[in-house]
Design a protein around this motif. Structure first.
Motif, short mmCIF file in Angstrom:
data_model
loop_
_atom_site.label_atom_id
_atom_site.label_comp_id
_atom_site.label_asym_id
_atom_site.label_seq_id
_atom_site.Cartn_x
_atom_site.Cartn_y
_atom_site.Cartn_z
N THR A 86 0.93 -1.19 0.11
CA THR A 86 -0.13 -0.01 -0.08
C THR A 86 0.86 1.20 0.11
O THR A 86 0.67 2.22 -0.74
CB THR A 86 -0.86 -0.04 1.30
N ILE A 128 -8.85 4.32 7.30
CA ILE A 128 -9.36 3.09 6.55
C ILE A 128 -8.79 1.86 7.72
O ILE A 128 -7.59 1.96 8.09
CB ILE A 128 -8.44 2.63 5.41
N SER A 173 -11.69 -1.87 4.89
CA SER A 173 -11.22 -2.69 3.94
C SER A 173 -10.73 -3.88 4.05
O SER A 173 -10.25 -4.32 5.25
CB SER A 173 -9.78 -1.89 3.35
N THR A 207 -7.74 -2.12 -2.61
CA THR A 207 -8.91 -1.50 -1.95
C THR A 207 -8.28 -0.29 -1.04
O THR A 207 -8.83 0.75 -0.94
CB THR A 207 -9.72 -2.58 -1.13
N ASN A 208 -7.16 -0.61 -0.35
CA ASN A 208 -6.66 0.56 0.62
C ASN A 208 -6.15 1.72 -0.37
O ASN A 208 -6.49 2.84 0.27
CB ASN A 208 -5.33 -0.07 1.44
N LEU A 212 -9.60 3.47 -1.49
CA LEU A 212 -10.30 4.24 -0.34
C LEU A 212 -9.31 5.35 0.13
O LEU A 212 -9.78 6.39 0.65
CB LEU A 212 -10.43 3.12 0.77
N ASN A 257 -12.25 -7.02 -1.79
CA ASN A 257 -10.72 -6.62 -2.12
C ASN A 257 -11.03 -6.34 -3.58
O ASN A 257 -9.91 -6.13 -4.42
CB ASN A 257 -10.10 -8.09 -2.21
N CYS A 299 -12.56 -3.63 -4.47
CA CYS A 299 -13.05 -1.95 -4.25
C CYS A 299 -14.68 -1.58 -4.41
O CYS A 299 -14.88 -0.71 -4.90
CB CYS A 299 -12.36 -1.20 -5.48
#
Ligand SMILES: NC(=O)c1ccc[n+]([C@@H]2O[C@H](COP(=O)([O-])OP(=O)(O)OC[C@H]3O[C@@H](n4cnc5c(N)ncnc54)[C@H](OP(=O)(O)O)[C@@H]3O)[C@@H](O)[C@H]2O)c1
Length: 290
Positions: free
Chosen positions: A18, A135, A195, A236-237, A240, A256, A258
Protein backbone atom coordinates in the motif's frame (compact mmCIF):
# COMPACT_ATOMS: atom_id res chain seq x y z
CA UNK A 1 -1.45 14.05 -5.38
CA UNK A 2 0.32 15.09 -2.20
CA UNK A 3 -1.60 13.63 0.70
CA UNK A 4 0.01 12.95 4.08
CA UNK A 5 -0.60 9.25 4.73
CA UNK A 6 0.27 7.20 7.82
CA UNK A 7 0.15 3.42 7.38
CA UNK A 8 0.55 1.08 10.35
CA UNK A 9 2.33 -2.24 9.81
CA UNK A 10 3.89 -0.96 6.60
CA UNK A 11 7.20 -2.77 7.00
CA UNK A 12 5.77 -5.89 5.36
CA UNK A 13 2.96 -7.47 3.38
CA UNK A 14 -0.13 -5.51 2.38
CA UNK A 15 0.90 -2.40 4.32
CA UNK A 16 4.23 -2.18 2.52
CA UNK A 17 2.56 -2.65 -0.89
CA UNK A 18 0.00 0.00 0.00
CA UNK A 19 2.85 2.36 0.93
CA UNK A 20 4.66 1.58 -2.34
CA UNK A 21 1.65 2.35 -4.52
CA UNK A 22 0.69 5.50 -2.62
CA UNK A 23 4.32 6.71 -2.74
CA UNK A 24 4.37 6.11 -6.51
CA UNK A 25 1.38 8.42 -6.79
CA UNK A 26 3.45 11.20 -5.18
CA UNK A 27 2.02 11.18 -1.66
CA UNK A 28 3.96 11.80 1.52
CA UNK A 29 4.16 8.47 3.34
CA UNK A 30 4.85 7.75 6.99
CA UNK A 31 5.53 4.10 7.51
CA UNK A 32 4.83 2.66 10.90
CA UNK A 33 6.72 -0.42 12.09
CA UNK A 34 7.84 -1.98 15.35
CA UNK A 35 11.33 -2.96 14.24
CA UNK A 36 13.58 0.04 13.60
CA UNK A 37 16.01 -1.70 11.24
CA UNK A 38 13.17 -3.18 9.19
CA UNK A 39 11.47 0.23 9.01
CA UNK A 40 14.70 1.92 7.93
CA UNK A 41 15.26 -0.71 5.23
CA UNK A 42 11.66 -0.35 4.02
CA UNK A 43 11.97 3.42 3.71
CA UNK A 44 15.24 3.07 1.76
CA UNK A 45 13.72 0.44 -0.54
CA UNK A 46 10.54 2.43 -1.22
CA UNK A 47 12.46 5.65 -1.88
CA UNK A 48 14.62 3.80 -4.40
CA UNK A 49 11.68 2.11 -6.13
CA UNK A 50 9.50 5.22 -6.34
CA UNK A 51 11.98 8.13 -6.55
CA UNK A 52 9.77 9.75 -3.93
CA UNK A 53 11.93 11.32 -1.19
CA UNK A 54 8.93 12.04 1.05
CA UNK A 55 8.92 8.72 2.90
CA UNK A 56 9.73 8.44 6.60
CA UNK A 57 9.04 6.08 9.47
CA UNK A 58 7.77 5.99 13.05
CA UNK A 59 8.17 3.14 15.51
CA UNK A 60 5.61 1.75 17.95
CA UNK A 61 4.65 -1.58 19.44
CA UNK A 62 0.89 -1.82 19.07
CA UNK A 63 0.76 -4.31 21.94
CA UNK A 64 1.34 -1.28 24.16
CA UNK A 65 -1.15 1.59 24.48
CA UNK A 66 1.65 3.77 25.91
CA UNK A 67 3.58 3.11 22.70
CA UNK A 68 0.53 4.05 20.57
CA UNK A 69 0.34 7.30 22.50
CA UNK A 70 4.02 8.04 21.77
CA UNK A 71 3.43 7.27 18.10
CA UNK A 72 0.60 9.80 17.97
CA UNK A 73 2.72 12.39 19.82
CA UNK A 74 5.62 11.92 17.41
CA UNK A 75 3.32 12.27 14.43
CA UNK A 76 1.68 15.38 15.86
CA UNK A 77 5.06 16.98 16.56
CA UNK A 78 5.99 16.76 12.86
CA UNK A 79 2.73 17.19 10.92
CA UNK A 80 -0.03 19.77 11.22
CA UNK A 81 -2.59 17.58 9.46
CA UNK A 82 -3.21 14.00 8.40
CA UNK A 83 -5.10 13.13 5.22
CA UNK A 84 -5.21 9.34 5.53
CA UNK A 85 -4.66 6.94 8.42
CA UNK A 86 -4.55 3.29 7.35
CA UNK A 87 -4.88 1.01 10.38
CA UNK A 88 -3.35 -1.95 8.58
CA UNK A 89 -1.17 -3.69 11.21
CA UNK A 90 -2.78 -6.85 12.50
CA UNK A 91 -2.13 -10.49 13.19
CA UNK A 92 -3.53 -13.88 14.11
CA UNK A 93 -1.85 -14.97 17.35
CA UNK A 94 -1.23 -18.37 18.97
CA UNK A 95 -3.99 -20.55 20.35
CA UNK A 96 -2.37 -19.96 23.74
CA UNK A 97 -4.05 -16.80 24.94
CA UNK A 98 -1.78 -13.92 25.90
CA UNK A 99 -2.42 -10.59 27.55
CA UNK A 100 -0.63 -7.28 26.97
CA UNK A 101 0.93 -4.99 29.57
CA UNK A 102 -2.42 -3.14 29.49
CA UNK A 103 -4.26 -6.25 30.69
CA UNK A 104 -6.04 -6.72 27.36
CA UNK A 105 -6.16 -9.93 25.31
CA UNK A 106 -3.40 -9.41 22.72
CA UNK A 107 -5.48 -9.97 19.52
CA UNK A 108 -8.14 -7.53 20.74
CA UNK A 109 -5.49 -4.96 21.51
CA UNK A 110 -3.51 -5.24 18.26
CA UNK A 111 -6.45 -5.52 15.86
CA UNK A 112 -9.17 -3.49 17.58
CA UNK A 113 -8.14 -1.31 20.53
CA UNK A 114 -4.78 0.13 19.42
CA UNK A 115 -6.22 1.21 16.02
CA UNK A 116 -9.12 2.87 17.85
CA UNK A 117 -6.75 4.70 20.20
CA UNK A 118 -4.53 5.83 17.32
CA UNK A 119 -7.57 7.06 15.38
CA UNK A 120 -8.88 9.01 18.36
CA UNK A 121 -5.49 10.53 19.20
CA UNK A 122 -4.95 11.61 15.60
CA UNK A 123 -8.51 12.85 15.08
CA UNK A 124 -7.52 16.53 15.58
CA UNK A 125 -4.96 16.14 12.76
CA UNK A 126 -7.50 14.33 10.54
CA UNK A 127 -9.98 17.11 11.21
CA UNK A 128 -7.36 19.60 10.00
CA UNK A 129 -7.40 17.91 6.60
CA UNK A 130 -9.92 18.94 3.92
CA UNK A 131 -10.70 15.28 3.38
CA UNK A 132 -9.51 13.15 6.33
CA UNK A 133 -9.90 9.42 5.84
CA UNK A 134 -9.44 6.46 8.18
CA UNK A 135 -9.21 2.98 6.69
CA UNK A 136 -9.49 -0.01 9.01
CA UNK A 137 -8.50 -3.50 7.89
CA UNK A 138 -10.91 -6.35 8.37
CA UNK A 139 -10.91 -9.86 6.91
CA UNK A 140 -13.16 -12.46 5.32
CA UNK A 141 -13.03 -14.32 8.64
CA UNK A 142 -15.28 -11.60 10.07
CA UNK A 143 -18.12 -12.97 7.97
CA UNK A 144 -18.14 -16.32 9.81
CA UNK A 145 -17.10 -15.02 13.24
CA UNK A 146 -19.39 -15.68 16.19
CA UNK A 147 -18.79 -13.00 18.83
CA UNK A 148 -19.11 -13.72 22.56
CA UNK A 149 -20.56 -10.51 23.89
CA UNK A 150 -20.12 -11.59 27.51
CA UNK A 151 -16.44 -12.31 26.99
CA UNK A 152 -15.06 -9.27 25.17
CA UNK A 153 -11.60 -9.83 26.65
CA UNK A 154 -11.77 -13.32 25.13
CA UNK A 155 -10.83 -14.97 28.44
CA UNK A 156 -12.61 -18.18 27.51
CA UNK A 157 -11.70 -18.48 23.82
CA UNK A 158 -8.94 -21.00 23.28
CA UNK A 159 -8.38 -20.62 19.54
CA UNK A 160 -6.19 -17.90 18.02
CA UNK A 161 -8.15 -18.18 14.78
CA UNK A 162 -11.50 -17.67 16.56
CA UNK A 163 -10.15 -14.63 18.42
CA UNK A 164 -8.82 -13.25 15.13
CA UNK A 165 -12.16 -13.61 13.30
CA UNK A 166 -14.08 -11.98 16.13
CA UNK A 167 -11.57 -9.12 16.33
CA UNK A 168 -12.01 -8.46 12.61
CA UNK A 169 -15.80 -8.41 13.01
CA UNK A 170 -15.35 -5.93 15.86
CA UNK A 171 -13.26 -3.72 13.54
CA UNK A 172 -16.36 -3.40 11.34
CA UNK A 173 -18.69 -2.58 14.24
CA UNK A 174 -16.32 0.02 15.69
CA UNK A 175 -15.93 1.59 12.24
CA UNK A 176 -19.70 1.86 11.88
CA UNK A 177 -19.98 3.34 15.36
CA UNK A 178 -17.22 5.88 14.79
CA UNK A 179 -18.82 6.95 11.50
CA UNK A 180 -22.12 7.57 13.34
CA UNK A 181 -20.41 9.56 16.09
CA UNK A 182 -18.58 11.74 13.57
CA UNK A 183 -21.87 12.40 11.79
CA UNK A 184 -23.68 13.17 15.06
CA UNK A 185 -20.90 15.59 16.02
CA UNK A 186 -21.26 17.34 12.66
CA UNK A 187 -17.77 16.34 11.54
CA UNK A 188 -18.17 16.00 7.79
CA UNK A 189 -14.56 16.19 6.66
CA UNK A 190 -13.45 12.88 8.25
CA UNK A 191 -14.67 9.50 7.03
CA UNK A 192 -13.93 6.01 8.31
CA UNK A 193 -14.35 2.86 6.23
CA UNK A 194 -13.33 -0.78 6.28
CA UNK A 195 -11.13 -2.56 3.75
CA UNK A 196 -11.13 -6.33 3.30
CA UNK A 197 -8.07 -7.39 1.26
CA UNK A 198 -9.01 -10.98 0.35
CA UNK A 199 -6.55 -13.85 0.83
CA UNK A 200 -3.07 -12.54 0.16
CA UNK A 201 0.33 -14.26 0.17
CA UNK A 202 2.22 -12.43 2.93
CA UNK A 203 3.99 -13.35 6.17
CA UNK A 204 0.61 -13.28 7.88
CA UNK A 205 0.24 -16.16 10.36
CA UNK A 206 3.75 -17.46 9.77
CA UNK A 207 4.84 -17.05 13.40
CA UNK A 208 1.65 -18.24 15.05
CA UNK A 209 0.72 -21.69 16.29
CA UNK A 210 -2.94 -22.40 15.63
CA UNK A 211 -3.17 -26.17 15.49
CA UNK A 212 -2.63 -28.52 12.55
CA UNK A 213 -5.35 -27.32 10.13
CA UNK A 214 -4.86 -23.58 10.61
CA UNK A 215 -1.07 -23.95 10.55
CA UNK A 216 -1.46 -25.75 7.22
CA UNK A 217 -3.64 -22.95 5.88
CA UNK A 218 -1.29 -20.17 6.98
CA UNK A 219 2.11 -21.76 6.47
CA UNK A 220 1.37 -23.64 3.23
CA UNK A 221 -1.75 -22.27 1.50
CA UNK A 222 -1.19 -18.61 2.33
CA UNK A 223 2.37 -18.76 1.03
CA UNK A 224 1.37 -20.51 -2.19
CA UNK A 225 0.95 -18.95 -5.60
CA UNK A 226 -2.78 -19.70 -5.37
CA UNK A 227 -3.15 -16.66 -3.14
CA UNK A 228 -3.27 -13.11 -4.43
CA UNK A 229 -0.11 -10.99 -4.53
CA UNK A 230 0.28 -8.28 -1.85
CA UNK A 231 -0.31 -5.64 -4.55
CA UNK A 232 -3.80 -7.04 -5.06
CA UNK A 233 -4.40 -6.91 -1.28
CA UNK A 234 -3.31 -3.25 -1.31
CA UNK A 235 -5.69 -2.20 -4.09
CA UNK A 236 -8.72 -1.45 -1.90
CA UNK A 237 -6.58 0.52 0.57
CA UNK A 238 -5.19 2.63 -2.28
CA UNK A 239 -8.70 3.14 -3.67
CA UNK A 240 -10.16 4.16 -0.31
CA UNK A 241 -7.21 6.49 0.35
CA UNK A 242 -7.31 8.32 -2.95
CA UNK A 243 -10.49 7.89 -4.99
CA UNK A 244 -13.02 10.68 -5.32
CA UNK A 245 -15.69 7.97 -5.77
CA UNK A 246 -15.74 7.28 -2.02
CA UNK A 247 -15.96 10.91 -0.92
CA UNK A 248 -18.92 11.21 1.44
CA UNK A 249 -19.08 7.50 2.26
CA UNK A 250 -18.42 6.57 5.88
CA UNK A 251 -18.96 3.45 7.99
CA UNK A 252 -18.92 1.28 4.87
CA UNK A 253 -17.34 -2.09 4.11
CA UNK A 254 -15.31 -2.55 0.90
CA UNK A 255 -14.12 -5.87 -0.51
CA UNK A 256 -10.87 -6.67 -2.30
CA UNK A 257 -12.39 -5.56 -5.62
CA UNK A 258 -12.94 -2.03 -4.27
CA UNK A 259 -16.68 -2.70 -4.15
CA UNK A 260 -18.88 -1.52 -1.33
CA UNK A 261 -20.61 -4.61 0.09
CA UNK A 262 -23.00 -5.30 2.93
CA UNK A 263 -21.22 -5.80 6.26
CA UNK A 264 -21.97 -9.12 8.00
CA UNK A 265 -25.28 -8.77 9.86
CA UNK A 266 -25.70 -12.16 11.56
CA UNK A 267 -24.70 -11.10 15.08
CA UNK A 268 -25.12 -7.39 14.56
CA UNK A 269 -27.47 -5.25 16.58
CA UNK A 270 -27.11 -1.74 17.94
CA UNK A 271 -26.82 -2.99 21.56
CA UNK A 272 -23.86 -5.21 20.62
CA UNK A 273 -22.22 -2.39 18.68
CA UNK A 274 -22.60 -0.02 21.63
CA UNK A 275 -21.43 -2.59 24.17
CA UNK A 276 -18.28 -3.22 22.15
CA UNK A 277 -17.62 0.50 21.63
CA UNK A 278 -18.01 1.23 25.34
CA UNK A 279 -15.73 -1.67 26.26
CA UNK A 280 -13.02 -0.46 23.87
CA UNK A 281 -13.47 3.19 24.78
CA UNK A 282 -13.04 2.43 28.49
CA UNK A 283 -9.73 0.74 27.67
CA UNK A 284 -8.40 3.73 25.74
CA UNK A 285 -9.87 6.49 27.94
CA UNK A 286 -6.83 6.76 30.26
CA UNK A 287 -4.66 7.44 27.20
CA UNK A 288 -6.75 10.25 25.71
CA UNK A 289 -6.18 13.95 26.45
CA UNK A 290 -2.83 13.55 28.17
N1 LIG B 1 -2.80 -11.73 4.26
C1 LIG B 1 -4.08 -11.97 4.21
O1 LIG B 1 -4.54 -12.93 3.53
C2 LIG B 1 -5.07 -11.11 4.95
C3 LIG B 1 -6.43 -11.40 4.79
C4 LIG B 1 -7.37 -10.60 5.45
C5 LIG B 1 -6.95 -9.53 6.24
N2 LIG B 1 -5.62 -9.29 6.39
C6 LIG B 1 -5.25 -8.15 7.25
O2 LIG B 1 -4.37 -7.29 6.55
C7 LIG B 1 -3.48 -6.63 7.46
C8 LIG B 1 -2.05 -6.81 6.99
O3 LIG B 1 -1.75 -8.20 6.96
P1 LIG B 1 -0.52 -8.81 6.15
O4 LIG B 1 -1.02 -10.03 5.50
O5 LIG B 1 0.16 -7.77 5.37
O6 LIG B 1 0.40 -9.27 7.40
P2 LIG B 1 1.99 -9.26 7.59
O7 LIG B 1 2.69 -9.51 6.29
O8 LIG B 1 2.23 -10.18 8.74
O9 LIG B 1 2.29 -7.73 8.03
C9 LIG B 1 1.78 -7.25 9.23
C10 LIG B 1 2.40 -5.92 9.58
O10 LIG B 1 1.92 -5.54 10.89
C11 LIG B 1 3.04 -5.33 11.77
N3 LIG B 1 2.74 -5.72 13.13
C12 LIG B 1 2.32 -6.92 13.60
N4 LIG B 1 2.20 -6.89 14.94
C13 LIG B 1 2.57 -5.66 15.35
C14 LIG B 1 2.68 -5.01 16.61
N5 LIG B 1 2.42 -5.63 17.77
N6 LIG B 1 3.09 -3.72 16.65
C15 LIG B 1 3.39 -3.07 15.51
N7 LIG B 1 3.32 -3.63 14.30
C16 LIG B 1 2.90 -4.90 14.20
C17 LIG B 1 4.13 -6.21 11.18
O11 LIG B 1 5.40 -5.78 11.68
P3 LIG B 1 6.69 -6.78 11.59
O12 LIG B 1 7.13 -6.68 10.17
O13 LIG B 1 7.64 -6.21 12.58
O14 LIG B 1 6.19 -8.15 11.97
C18 LIG B 1 3.93 -5.98 9.70
O15 LIG B 1 4.48 -4.75 9.29
C19 LIG B 1 -3.76 -7.25 8.85
O16 LIG B 1 -4.63 -6.41 9.57
C20 LIG B 1 -4.48 -8.55 8.50
O17 LIG B 1 -5.33 -8.97 9.53
C21 LIG B 1 -4.68 -10.05 5.78
Amino acid sequence: MNKIILITGATDGIGKETALELARMGNQIIIHGRNEQKARNTVAELKKRTNNPQISYLIADLFSLQSVMKLADLFKASFDHLDVLINNAGAVLDDNRSQTENGIEATMQLNVISPLLLSELLMPRLRSSNDGRIINMSSGTAIIAKPRMNDLNMDRINSGQTRYGISKLFVIWNTQHMAKRLKDEGINNVSVNVSHPGSVATNFGQDSNNGFINNLIYKVALKSHLMAAPSSGAATNVYLATSNDVKGFSGKFFNNKCKMIKAPTRYYNIENEEKLWNYCFNKIKPFLNR
